[in-house]
Motif scaffolding. Sequence first.
Motif, mmCIF file in Angstrom:
data_model
loop_
_atom_site.group_PDB
_atom_site.id
_atom_site.type_symbol
_atom_site.label_atom_id
_atom_site.label_comp_id
_atom_site.label_asym_id
_atom_site.label_seq_id
_atom_site.Cartn_x
_atom_site.Cartn_y
_atom_site.Cartn_z
ATOM 1 N N ARG A 110 0.832 -1.211 0.000
ATOM 2 C CA ARG A 110 0.000 0.000 0.000
ATOM 3 C C ARG A 110 0.862 1.254 0.000
ATOM 4 O O ARG A 110 0.585 2.216 -0.728
ATOM 5 C CB ARG A 110 -0.933 -0.003 1.213
ATOM 6 N N ARG A 148 2.403 1.876 -3.432
ATOM 7 C CA ARG A 148 1.431 2.424 -4.380
ATOM 8 C C ARG A 148 1.139 3.890 -4.065
ATOM 9 O O ARG A 148 1.007 4.713 -4.992
ATOM 10 C CB ARG A 148 0.138 1.603 -4.357
ATOM 11 N N MET A 149 1.056 4.230 -2.796
ATOM 12 C CA MET A 149 0.886 5.634 -2.421
ATOM 13 C C MET A 149 2.027 6.480 -2.985
ATOM 14 O O MET A 149 1.809 7.580 -3.495
ATOM 15 C CB MET A 149 0.850 5.773 -0.896
ATOM 16 N N GLU A 199 3.829 5.905 -5.635
ATOM 17 C CA GLU A 199 3.651 6.059 -7.075
ATOM 18 C C GLU A 199 2.655 7.171 -7.389
ATOM 19 O O GLU A 199 2.867 7.985 -8.309
ATOM 20 C CB GLU A 199 3.174 4.738 -7.686
ATOM 21 N N ILE A 200 1.580 7.235 -6.617
ATOM 22 C CA ILE A 200 0.540 8.235 -6.869
ATOM 23 C C ILE A 200 1.032 9.635 -6.526
ATOM 24 O O ILE A 200 0.866 10.576 -7.316
ATOM 25 C CB ILE A 200 -0.734 7.884 -6.069
ATOM 26 N N ALA A 206 -6.743 11.364 -5.681
ATOM 27 C CA ALA A 206 -6.167 10.203 -6.352
ATOM 28 C C ALA A 206 -5.964 9.046 -5.384
ATOM 29 O O ALA A 206 -6.201 7.880 -5.723
ATOM 30 C CB ALA A 206 -4.846 10.593 -7.013
ATOM 31 N N LEU A 207 -5.530 9.351 -4.166
ATOM 32 C CA LEU A 207 -5.372 8.303 -3.157
ATOM 33 C C LEU A 207 -6.723 7.700 -2.784
ATOM 34 O O LEU A 207 -6.854 6.487 -2.608
ATOM 35 C CB LEU A 207 -4.680 8.873 -1.911
ATOM 36 N N ARG A 208 -7.735 8.553 -2.690
ATOM 37 C CA ARG A 208 -9.082 8.057 -2.370
ATOM 38 C C ARG A 208 -9.633 7.200 -3.501
ATOM 39 O O ARG A 208 -10.319 6.192 -3.262
ATOM 40 C CB ARG A 208 -10.003 9.240 -2.088
ATOM 41 N N ALA A 209 -9.366 7.591 -4.733
ATOM 42 C CA ALA A 209 -9.905 6.873 -5.892
ATOM 43 C C ALA A 209 -9.440 5.427 -5.918
ATOM 44 O O ALA A 209 -10.153 4.556 -6.434
ATOM 45 C CB ALA A 209 -9.507 7.583 -7.180
ATOM 46 N N GLU A 210 -8.269 5.146 -5.374
ATOM 47 C CA GLU A 210 -7.766 3.775 -5.343
ATOM 48 C C GLU A 210 -8.010 3.079 -4.011
ATOM 49 O O GLU A 210 -7.476 1.996 -3.751
ATOM 50 C CB GLU A 210 -6.273 3.755 -5.675
ATOM 51 N N GLY A 211 -8.811 3.700 -3.162
ATOM 52 C CA GLY A 211 -9.136 3.089 -1.875
ATOM 53 C C GLY A 211 -8.006 3.111 -0.879
ATOM 54 O O GLY A 211 -8.036 2.372 0.119
ATOM 55 N N LEU A 212 -7.010 3.965 -1.100
ATOM 56 C CA LEU A 212 -5.867 4.044 -0.201
ATOM 57 C C LEU A 212 -6.084 5.055 0.923
ATOM 58 O O LEU A 212 -5.314 5.067 1.889
ATOM 59 C CB LEU A 212 -4.605 4.413 -0.990
#
Length: 343
Positions: A262, A265-266, A268-269, A322-328
Amino acid sequence: MKPPPTPDTPPLAVHTLGRSGVPVTALGFGGASIGGLYRPVTDDQATATVEAAWAAGIRYFDTAPHYGLGLAERRLGAVLRTRPRDSYVLSTKVGRVLDPADGPGDDSDHGFAVAATLRRRWDFSADGVRRSLEDSLTRLGLDRVDLALLHDPDDHEEQAFREAYPALEELRSQGVVRAIGAGMNQSRMLTRFLADTDVDAVLCAGRYTLLEQDAAATLLPAAQKTGKSVIIGGVFNSGLLADPTPGAMYDYTAAPEEPLRRAARMQEITTSHGVPLRAAALRFPFGHPAVASVLVGARSADEVRDAAAQWRRPPADGVWAALRAEGLLPGHIPVPPGGTRSR
């Protein structure tokens, strides 16, 4: 020791701890690393680190007897004694009294790369609180601290509320300390302190970060309701949010696969939005109005300079979405406003 040159960076934004009148800079200095957390730090390196924090505008410094068996207090005090006492705010902790050790050894079992010339003893009695604070002042070489925190009373809950807290309240009424509270790696007991006592602030480590927001359920709402403050420690979750690569630490141990995935991926975003993950992690807690300061630990001047630079770098527009869009990042968690950067 001669005072270093006047810093070229002004103090950071300041918030007041509850109703205490004690001002803390939004970015504070956490002292565990200069006590040899995980690996050795020399005296010269520790001095340069604290001086770099001062030069970066940090005026809130936190330490504890636990950090390197008093080494962090001694090193921090050696630098702060060269500054006017009213120009900074200092917190330390009570609950672990340091006694002479029975024999030679090291402190690696507690995570510190120092010789175990002393040993910790839990003591949340009223006398233990007073002795701990007196010993800390001796190590610091100062006549007072501004904020005294009960340190990790997880397994001593009733004694902490029945004996230790009243002792802190008395010390505050006598003017020995200006503010009182508790510091822990959990939310439940800190919420009880906010609701059932007259603490000014609590220090919550690792439970309100980009990676996890356990404190959002009860702790932060309780602080907002009572007009008290929350200081956030462990904002990088022991390092994972600073450098999410294999071998990174998470909650004081090697990061498991899922939080490592996780965090990577954060990164990367946030990078795709032009901002380092550690900058977003430092800014994130200030989405909630109860947060007064974020502590950052550093073991070198370069690390503390980097932290200050990242703090001053506003997140780009769209990074939280963007973080919210991926459920992070859960949608109900408040976030600070974005900056003016675009992709």
